[in-house]
Motif scaffolding. Structure first.
Motif, PDB file in Angstrom:
ATOM      1  N   LEU A   1      -3.237   7.961 -21.132  1.00 20.70           N
ATOM      2  CA  LEU A   1      -3.636   7.625 -19.765  1.00 20.70           C
ATOM      3  C   LEU A   1      -4.798   6.638 -19.763  1.00 20.70           C
ATOM      4  O   LEU A   1      -5.805   6.860 -20.435  1.00 20.70           O
ATOM      5  CB  LEU A   1      -4.050   8.894 -19.008  1.00 20.70           C
ATOM      6  N   ALA A   2      -4.647   5.557 -19.018  1.00 15.73           N
ATOM      7  CA  ALA A   2      -5.746   4.622 -18.764  1.00 15.73           C
ATOM      8  C   ALA A   2      -6.172   4.814 -17.316  1.00 15.73           C
ATOM      9  O   ALA A   2      -5.388   4.545 -16.395  1.00 15.73           O
ATOM     10  CB  ALA A   2      -5.304   3.185 -19.014  1.00 15.73           C
ATOM     11  N   ARG A   3      -7.399   5.274 -17.115  1.00 23.17           N
ATOM     12  CA  ARG A   3      -7.902   5.539 -15.763  1.00 23.17           C
ATOM     13  C   ARG A   3      -8.728   4.367 -15.241  1.00 23.17           C
ATOM     14  O   ARG A   3      -9.307   3.611 -16.013  1.00 23.17           O
ATOM     15  CB  ARG A   3      -8.789   6.794 -15.753  1.00 23.17           C
ATOM     16  N   ASP A   4      -8.767   4.265 -13.918  1.00 23.42           N
ATOM     17  CA  ASP A   4      -9.673   3.332 -13.241  1.00 23.42           C
ATOM     18  C   ASP A   4      -9.502   1.884 -13.685  1.00 23.42           C
ATOM     19  O   ASP A   4     -10.482   1.155 -13.899  1.00 23.42           O
ATOM     20  CB  ASP A   4     -11.132   3.769 -13.440  1.00 23.42           C
ATOM     21  N   ILE A   5      -8.253   1.445 -13.829  1.00 27.44           N
ATOM     22  CA  ILE A   5      -7.989   0.037 -14.103  1.00 27.44           C
ATOM     23  C   ILE A   5      -8.293  -0.749 -12.827  1.00 27.44           C
ATOM     24  O   ILE A   5      -7.703  -0.484 -11.777  1.00 27.44           O
ATOM     25  CB  ILE A   5      -6.520  -0.175 -14.510  1.00 27.44           C
ATOM     26  N   PRO A   6      -9.220  -1.699 -12.855  1.00 31.51           N
ATOM     27  CA  PRO A   6      -9.544  -2.451 -11.633  1.00 31.51           C
ATOM     28  C   PRO A   6      -8.320  -3.181 -11.105  1.00 31.51           C
ATOM     29  O   PRO A   6      -7.538  -3.751 -11.870  1.00 31.51           O
ATOM     30  CB  PRO A   6     -10.628  -3.432 -12.092  1.00 31.51           C
ATOM     31  N   LEU A   7      -8.179  -3.164  -9.799  1.00 33.49           N
ATOM     32  CA  LEU A   7      -7.013  -3.763  -9.165  1.00 33.49           C
ATOM     33  C   LEU A   7      -7.450  -4.568  -7.951  1.00 33.49           C
ATOM     34  O   LEU A   7      -8.278  -4.103  -7.161  1.00 33.49           O
ATOM     35  CB  LEU A   7      -6.024  -2.662  -8.759  1.00 33.49           C
ATOM     36  N   ARG A   8      -6.918  -5.765  -7.811  1.00 33.49           N
ATOM     37  CA  ARG A   8      -7.113  -6.521  -6.583  1.00 33.49           C
ATOM     38  C   ARG A   8      -5.841  -7.298  -6.305  1.00 33.49           C
ATOM     39  O   ARG A   8      -5.222  -7.886  -7.188  1.00 33.49           O
ATOM     40  CB  ARG A   8      -8.327  -7.438  -6.674  1.00 33.49           C
ATOM     41  N   SER A   9      -5.421  -7.222  -5.053  1.00 33.05           N
ATOM     42  CA  SER A   9      -4.198  -7.885  -4.650  1.00 33.05           C
ATOM     43  C   SER A   9      -4.383  -8.401  -3.229  1.00 33.05           C
ATOM     44  O   SER A   9      -5.479  -8.331  -2.669  1.00 33.05           O
ATOM     45  CB  SER A   9      -3.003  -6.921  -4.747  1.00 33.05           C
ATOM     46  N   VAL A  10      -3.294  -8.925  -2.662  1.00 31.10           N
ATOM     47  CA  VAL A  10      -3.333  -9.481  -1.312  1.00 31.10           C
ATOM     48  C   VAL A  10      -2.207  -8.860  -0.492  1.00 31.10           C
ATOM     49  O   VAL A  10      -1.049  -8.873  -0.922  1.00 31.10           O
ATOM     50  CB  VAL A  10      -3.181 -11.020  -1.339  1.00 31.10           C
ATOM     51  N   CYS A  11      -2.563  -8.313   0.645  1.00 31.44           N
ATOM     52  CA  CYS A  11      -1.581  -7.721   1.548  1.00 31.44           C
ATOM     53  C   CYS A  11      -0.618  -8.791   2.047  1.00 31.44           C
ATOM     54  O   CYS A  11      -1.054  -9.806   2.595  1.00 31.44           O
ATOM     55  CB  CYS A  11      -2.308  -7.058   2.716  1.00 31.44           C
ATOM     56  N   GLN A  12       0.677  -8.582   1.873  1.00 28.09           N
ATOM     57  CA  GLN A  12       1.631  -9.611   2.269  1.00 28.09           C
ATOM     58  C   GLN A  12       1.753  -9.748   3.782  1.00 28.09           C
ATOM     59  O   GLN A  12       2.252 -10.761   4.275  1.00 28.09           O
ATOM     60  CB  GLN A  12       3.013  -9.323   1.668  1.00 28.09           C
ATOM     61  N   HIS A  13       1.293  -8.763   4.530  1.00 29.95           N
ATOM     62  CA  HIS A  13       1.425  -8.818   5.985  1.00 29.95           C
ATOM     63  C   HIS A  13       0.312  -9.632   6.644  1.00 29.95           C
ATOM     64  O   HIS A  13       0.540 -10.267   7.678  1.00 29.95           O
ATOM     65  CB  HIS A  13       1.423  -7.396   6.560  1.00 29.95           C
ATOM     66  N   HIS A  14      -0.908  -9.595   6.064  1.00 27.26           N
ATOM     67  CA  HIS A  14      -2.036 -10.291   6.682  1.00 27.26           C
ATOM     68  C   HIS A  14      -2.713 -11.284   5.738  1.00 27.26           C
ATOM     69  O   HIS A  14      -3.628 -11.990   6.141  1.00 27.26           O
ATOM     70  CB  HIS A  14      -3.086  -9.271   7.149  1.00 27.26           C
ATOM     71  N   MET A  15      -2.289 -11.314   4.467  1.00 31.20           N
ATOM     72  CA  MET A  15      -2.893 -12.167   3.449  1.00 31.20           C
ATOM     73  C   MET A  15      -4.385 -11.899   3.311  1.00 31.20           C
ATOM     74  O   MET A  15      -5.186 -12.808   3.068  1.00 31.20           O
ATOM     75  CB  MET A  15      -2.630 -13.639   3.744  1.00 31.20           C
ATOM     76  N   LEU A  16      -4.761 -10.632   3.469  1.00 30.14           N
ATOM     77  CA  LEU A  16      -6.129 -10.193   3.229  1.00 30.14           C
ATOM     78  C   LEU A  16      -6.134  -9.324   1.970  1.00 30.14           C
ATOM     79  O   LEU A  16      -5.159  -8.620   1.686  1.00 30.14           O
ATOM     80  CB  LEU A  16      -6.657  -9.394   4.422  1.00 30.14           C
ATOM     81  N   PRO A  17      -7.228  -9.339   1.201  1.00 34.49           N
ATOM     82  CA  PRO A  17      -7.248  -8.590  -0.052  1.00 34.49           C
ATOM     83  C   PRO A  17      -7.234  -7.081   0.143  1.00 34.49           C
ATOM     84  O   PRO A  17      -7.710  -6.563   1.152  1.00 34.49           O
ATOM     85  CB  PRO A  17      -8.572  -9.032  -0.701  1.00 34.49           C
ATOM     86  N   PHE A  18      -6.680  -6.383  -0.846  1.00 31.40           N
ATOM     87  CA  PHE A  18      -6.952  -4.961  -1.005  1.00 31.40           C
ATOM     88  C   PHE A  18      -7.384  -4.732  -2.445  1.00 31.40           C
ATOM     89  O   PHE A  18      -6.890  -5.371  -3.362  1.00 31.40           O
ATOM     90  CB  PHE A  18      -5.785  -4.065  -0.573  1.00 31.40           C
ATOM     91  N   VAL A  19      -8.368  -3.860  -2.605  1.00 25.13           N
ATOM     92  CA  VAL A  19      -8.991  -3.649  -3.915  1.00 25.13           C
ATOM     93  C   VAL A  19      -9.085  -2.160  -4.200  1.00 25.13           C
ATOM     94  O   VAL A  19      -9.187  -1.344  -3.291  1.00 25.13           O
ATOM     95  CB  VAL A  19     -10.392  -4.288  -3.988  1.00 25.13           C
ATOM     96  N   GLY A  20      -9.044  -1.835  -5.473  1.00 22.54           N
ATOM     97  CA  GLY A  20      -9.152  -0.429  -5.852  1.00 22.54           C
ATOM     98  C   GLY A  20      -8.953  -0.259  -7.334  1.00 22.54           C
ATOM     99  O   GLY A  20      -9.342  -1.128  -8.139  1.00 22.54           O
ATOM    100  N   VAL A  21      -8.320   0.850  -7.712  1.00 24.25           N
ATOM    101  CA  VAL A  21      -8.074   1.155  -9.120  1.00 24.25           C
ATOM    102  C   VAL A  21      -6.667   1.698  -9.281  1.00 24.25           C
ATOM    103  O   VAL A  21      -6.071   2.238  -8.341  1.00 24.25           O
ATOM    104  CB  VAL A  21      -9.087   2.181  -9.681  1.00 24.25           C
TER     105      VAL A  21
END
Length: 206
Positions: free
Chosen positions: A85-105
């Motif tokens: 298990l690899a925990r807390d992998i940083p993640l950032r993407s862009v919402c396809q509906h509004h082209m605004l980022p979402f960030v998390g793990v």
């Protein structure tokens, strides 16, 4: 049509087709960004905003450009059969509906079969599928399905926790709200004890 793992990693699935995978046209993107901002009433010829369209274009190009990589695997010579298990992998993407980022793990794990995976590749798979206009549910499933297809493990588990700025900065403005999605395959889905262990280790099930 069957593809190698390397070719498959170059295909932007669901949102765009293989024939549309090209490098960004930064000049065209900058022109479009300038027109977009002007249409919204933003002054783009002041000292502080003159370079903003270019920065916008380069910023989104970075958010939407996946880096190629190879799925490096090794023989499971020792017969390791416990959860990886690899925990807390940083993640950032862009919402396809509004082209605004979402960030998390992302928390990504698998139960090895005949082969084990170079650990950095778990993060690479997450990054690859995040670098495109996305919805969190699809992103979670794509990561799990790719690992299941390429690694052939006994089980795969993926949990994604993210804050969506399309929800926190606009609309209901629910600042601090996090969305959790999961995909479990194989033993991690079918065996209650294995499923509980995975979810407990991710911190989702406390």
């Amino acid at each position: 049509m069957e593809m190698t793992a390397t070719a498959a990693l170059q295909v932007i699935e669901d949102v765009t087709g293989p024939e549309e995978v090209t490098g960004p046209d930064l000049e065209a993107a900058e022109r479009a960004a300038r027109e977009f901002l002007q249409a919204l009433g933003v002054v783009v010829d002041s000292e502080g905003t003159r370079d903003t369209p270019g920065r916008m274009a380069r910023g989104y190009a970075e958010l939407l450009s996946a880096r190629p990589f190879r799925m490096t695997t090794f023989p499971n010579d020792e017969g390791y059969d416990e959860l990886v298990l690899a925990r807390d992998i940083p993640l950032r993407s862009v919402c396809q509906h509004h082209m605004l980022p979402f960030v998390g793990v992302a928390h990504v794990g698998y139960l090895p079969g005949a082969r084990i995976l170079g650990l950095s590749k778990l993060a690479r798979v997450v990054e690859h599928y995040a670098c495109r206009p996305q919805v969190q549910e699809r992103l979670t499933k794509q990561v799990a399905d790719h690992l299941a297809e390429q690694l052939q493990p006994r089980g795969v588990g993926v949990v994604v926790e993210a804050e969506h700025t399309c929800m926190s900065l606009r609309g209901v403005r629910a600042t601090g709200s996090r969305t959790v999605t999961s995909t479990l395959l194989g033993t991690l889905r079918d065996d209650a004890a294995s499923r509980q262990e995975f979810l407990a280790l991710t911190g989702v099930q406390r």
